[in-house]
Design a protein around this motif. Structure first.
Motif, PDB file in Angstrom:
ATOM      1  N   GLY A 143       0.794  -1.227   0.000  1.00  0.00           N
ATOM      2  CA  GLY A 143       0.000   0.000   0.000  1.00  0.00           C
ATOM      3  C   GLY A 143       0.818   1.264   0.000  1.00  0.00           C
ATOM      4  N   VAL A 144       2.141   1.121   0.033  1.00  0.00           N
ATOM      5  CA  VAL A 144       3.031   2.280   0.073  1.00  0.00           C
ATOM      6  C   VAL A 144       3.996   2.194  -1.105  1.00  0.00           C
ATOM      7  N   HIS A 145       4.125   3.293  -1.820  1.00  0.00           N
ATOM      8  CA  HIS A 145       5.001   3.328  -2.992  1.00  0.00           C
ATOM      9  C   HIS A 145       6.107   4.358  -2.751  1.00  0.00           C
ATOM     10  N   VAL A 146       7.343   3.920  -2.855  1.00  0.00           N
ATOM     11  CA  VAL A 146       8.491   4.778  -2.586  1.00  0.00           C
ATOM     12  C   VAL A 146       9.196   5.090  -3.901  1.00  0.00           C
ATOM     13  N   GLU A 147       9.353   6.382  -4.189  1.00  0.00           N
ATOM     14  CA  GLU A 147      10.052   6.828  -5.393  1.00  0.00           C
ATOM     15  C   GLU A 147      11.393   7.424  -4.981  1.00  0.00           C
ATOM     16  N   ASP A 148      12.465   6.828  -5.457  1.00  0.00           N
ATOM     17  CA  ASP A 148      13.809   7.309  -5.153  1.00  0.00           C
ATOM     18  C   ASP A 148      14.195   8.367  -6.173  1.00  0.00           C
ATOM     19  N   MET A 149      14.305   9.622  -5.719  1.00  0.00           N
ATOM     20  CA  MET A 149      14.655  10.741  -6.600  1.00  0.00           C
ATOM     21  C   MET A 149      16.103  11.170  -6.410  1.00  0.00           C
ATOM     22  N   ALA A 150      16.928  10.272  -5.907  1.00  0.00           N
ATOM     23  CA  ALA A 150      18.365  10.481  -5.690  1.00  0.00           C
ATOM     24  C   ALA A 150      18.646  11.401  -4.505  1.00  0.00           C
ATOM     25  N   THR A 154      10.150  10.128  -2.259  1.00  0.00           N
ATOM     26  CA  THR A 154       8.727  10.422  -2.150  1.00  0.00           C
ATOM     27  C   THR A 154       8.019   9.151  -1.711  1.00  0.00           C
ATOM     28  N   VAL A 155       7.324   9.232  -0.589  1.00  0.00           N
ATOM     29  CA  VAL A 155       6.607   8.079  -0.040  1.00  0.00           C
ATOM     30  C   VAL A 155       5.113   8.332  -0.224  1.00  0.00           C
ATOM     31  N   ARG A 156       4.499   7.574  -1.111  1.00  0.00           N
ATOM     32  CA  ARG A 156       3.073   7.732  -1.411  1.00  0.00           C
ATOM     33  C   ARG A 156       2.277   6.656  -0.684  1.00  0.00           C
ATOM     34  N   TYR A 157       1.235   7.084   0.019  1.00  0.00           N
ATOM     35  CA  TYR A 157       0.461   6.135   0.821  1.00  0.00           C
ATOM     36  C   TYR A 157      -1.038   6.244   0.535  1.00  0.00           C
ATOM     37  N   LEU A 168       2.328   4.982  10.032  1.00  0.00           N
ATOM     38  CA  LEU A 168       3.330   5.175   8.987  1.00  0.00           C
ATOM     39  C   LEU A 168       3.957   6.563   9.100  1.00  0.00           C
ATOM     40  N   LEU A 169       3.125   7.590   9.266  1.00  0.00           N
ATOM     41  CA  LEU A 169       3.645   8.954   9.348  1.00  0.00           C
ATOM     42  C   LEU A 169       4.543   9.139  10.566  1.00  0.00           C
ATOM     43  N   GLU A 170       4.150   8.528  11.677  1.00  0.00           N
ATOM     44  CA  GLU A 170       4.981   8.619  12.880  1.00  0.00           C
ATOM     45  C   GLU A 170       6.354   7.999  12.636  1.00  0.00           C
ATOM     46  N   GLN A 171       6.367   6.834  11.968  1.00  0.00           N
ATOM     47  CA  GLN A 171       7.638   6.165  11.696  1.00  0.00           C
ATOM     48  C   GLN A 171       8.483   6.973  10.709  1.00  0.00           C
ATOM     49  N   LEU A 172       7.840   7.575   9.728  1.00  0.00           N
ATOM     50  CA  LEU A 172       8.572   8.397   8.769  1.00  0.00           C
ATOM     51  C   LEU A 172       9.248   9.576   9.460  1.00  0.00           C
ATOM     52  N   LEU A 183      11.554  16.692   6.227  1.00  0.00           N
ATOM     53  CA  LEU A 183      10.347  15.969   5.825  1.00  0.00           C
ATOM     54  C   LEU A 183       9.253  16.970   5.497  1.00  0.00           C
ATOM     55  N   ARG A 184       8.630  16.787   4.330  1.00  0.00           N
ATOM     56  CA  ARG A 184       7.505  17.629   3.922  1.00  0.00           C
ATOM     57  C   ARG A 184       6.294  16.733   3.700  1.00  0.00           C
ATOM     58  N   GLN A 185       5.200  17.040   4.398  1.00  0.00           N
ATOM     59  CA  GLN A 185       3.993  16.228   4.272  1.00  0.00           C
ATOM     60  C   GLN A 185       2.988  16.908   3.355  1.00  0.00           C
ATOM     61  N   HIS A 186       2.406  16.121   2.451  1.00  0.00           N
ATOM     62  CA  HIS A 186       1.376  16.590   1.535  1.00  0.00           C
ATOM     63  C   HIS A 186       0.102  15.781   1.788  1.00  0.00           C
ATOM     64  N   ASP A 187      -0.872  15.885   0.902  1.00  0.00           N
ATOM     65  CA  ASP A 187      -2.164  15.238   1.136  1.00  0.00           C
ATOM     66  C   ASP A 187      -2.046  13.726   1.282  1.00  0.00           C
ATOM     67  N   ASP A 188      -1.400  13.069   0.344  1.00  0.00           N
ATOM     68  CA  ASP A 188      -1.298  11.613   0.414  1.00  0.00           C
ATOM     69  C   ASP A 188       0.113  11.120   0.114  1.00  0.00           C
ATOM     70  N   PHE A 189       1.093  11.987   0.342  1.00  0.00           N
ATOM     71  CA  PHE A 189       2.480  11.559   0.191  1.00  0.00           C
ATOM     72  C   PHE A 189       3.388  12.447   1.027  1.00  0.00           C
ATOM     73  N   VAL A 190       4.597  11.951   1.245  1.00  0.00           N
ATOM     74  CA  VAL A 190       5.601  12.654   2.039  1.00  0.00           C
ATOM     75  C   VAL A 190       6.889  12.713   1.233  1.00  0.00           C
ATOM     76  N   GLU A 191       7.554  13.855   1.266  1.00  0.00           N
ATOM     77  CA  GLU A 191       8.873  14.000   0.649  1.00  0.00           C
ATOM     78  C   GLU A 191       9.918  14.085   1.749  1.00  0.00           C
ATOM     79  N   VAL A 192      10.956  13.311   1.607  1.00  0.00           N
ATOM     80  CA  VAL A 192      12.033  13.286   2.591  1.00  0.00           C
ATOM     81  C   VAL A 192      13.348  13.553   1.873  1.00  0.00           C
ATOM     82  N   GLY A 193      14.146  14.455   2.425  1.00  0.00           N
ATOM     83  CA  GLY A 193      15.422  14.785   1.805  1.00  0.00           C
ATOM     84  C   GLY A 193      15.401  16.198   1.257  1.00  0.00           C
ATOM     85  N   THR A 194      15.936  16.371   0.063  1.00  0.00           N
ATOM     86  CA  THR A 194      16.004  17.687  -0.567  1.00  0.00           C
ATOM     87  C   THR A 194      15.309  17.622  -1.919  1.00  0.00           C
ATOM     88  N   PRO A 195      13.983  17.692  -1.943  1.00  0.00           N
ATOM     89  CA  PRO A 195      13.273  17.599  -3.218  1.00  0.00           C
ATOM     90  C   PRO A 195      13.531  18.820  -4.090  1.00  0.00           C
TER      91      PRO A 195
END
Length: 281
Positions: A143-150, A154-157, A168-172, A183-195
């Motif tokens: 149910g979780v899709h992780v996109e590696d942008m180097a 991006t963690v989509r849930y 999930l959000l607590e663990q992130l 960490l930046r939280q959006h409606d249904d995904f989270v960005e971690v790192g330097t997007p």
């Protein structure tokens, strides 16, 4: 700028010929062509899927146009989500005049010189490993899709059951904090790192040029380009720089900001052909 009604009445897929915005940017490019800037997506325009090898191939007609234009204008830049290394391995990386901005704004290649604009955060690799372990242990991987942008992940849930989202959000947050990551939280995904953002890439590229642009032509093909169209408005209104934003996408959000809908790479090529003819005649 044209009204939304004007935009809606245009034929998507038609070349931007005959419009006031196109004529102004085209003529400004011709008058001071050595300071004109062209920024467009490389994927689908110059690089196309190679059916025989499942890799990338070059659109020879577009390659010739861009190569020749780059000899006249101030700068031609191609944006791509692909890494410079992958383009090199595929044998499709322009080696001379054209700027290539890879990994969605993380790196820049021009004239044989490679520059990292956004380095990979030190804690990101371990974050990815620990996140994978966490998802596997709880059976959440489906149910979780992780996109590696180097330089970010991006963690989509959106497919995750709502009852599982808080955990999930607590663990992130815990994993991001442990790795010293933003960490930046959006409606249904989270960005971690330097997007990266298309606007950030656009402004960084313009800022590193050694000249003040006489005109800027930008082609957007995804929602990330919406903010760039707004920046084109600012350049035109505040700095009196002729600009033109072309939309090579059916994305409705872009149609609210662009100057002209071209709709497909073929029409982008036709626009480049006209610009080439005006500049080189």
């Amino acid at each position: 700028m044209p009204s939304n009604d004007d935009r809606a009445s245009r034929n998507p897929g038609a070349p931007p010929i005959g419009t006031a915005e196109w004529a102004r940017a085209r003529d400004a490019s011709a008058e001071a062509y050595d300071r004109a800037v062209l920024i467009l997506p490389g994927d689908g325009t110059l690089w196309v899927p190679d059916q025989s090898s499942e890799g990338l191939a070059v659109n020879d007609d577009v390659a010739w146009l861009l190569e020749d234009l780059s000899r006249y204008v101030g700068a031609v830049a191609l944006l791509t989500g692909t890494s410079i290394q992958t383009l090199q391995r595929s044998g499709v990386l322009p080696e001379r005049w054209i700027h290539v901005i890879g990994r969605s704004g993380q790196e820049h290649h021009h004239g044989g010189t490679h520059t990292v604009w956004v380095p990979v955060p030190e804690g990101l690799p371990s974050f990815g490993e620990r996140l994978s372990d966490f998802l596997g242990a709880l059976g959440l991987a489906g149910g979780v899709h992780v996109e590696d942008m180097a330089c970010s992940m991006t963690v989509r849930y959106g497919d995750l059951e709502k009852a599982q989202v808080p955990r999930l959000l607590e663990q992130l947050r815990l994993l991001a904090t442990a790795g010293g990551l933003e960490l930046r939280q959006h409606d249904d995904f989270v960005e971690v790192g330097t997007p990266t953002t298309e606007l950030g890439t656009f402004t960084m590229f313009i800022a590193q040029l050694w000249f003040v642009p006489s005109a800027v032509l930008y082609v957007g093909d995804c929602e990330r380009g919406k903010a760039v169209f707004a920046e084109l408005d600012r350049l035109s209104d505040d700095e009196d720089v002729p600009t033109l934003g072309l939309c090579a996408s059916r994305h409705g959000a872009l149609h609210q900001r662009d100057d002209m809908i071209v709709g497909c790479p073929e029409s982008v090529r036709e626009a480049l052909e006209e610009l080439h003819e005006v500049i080189t005649r």
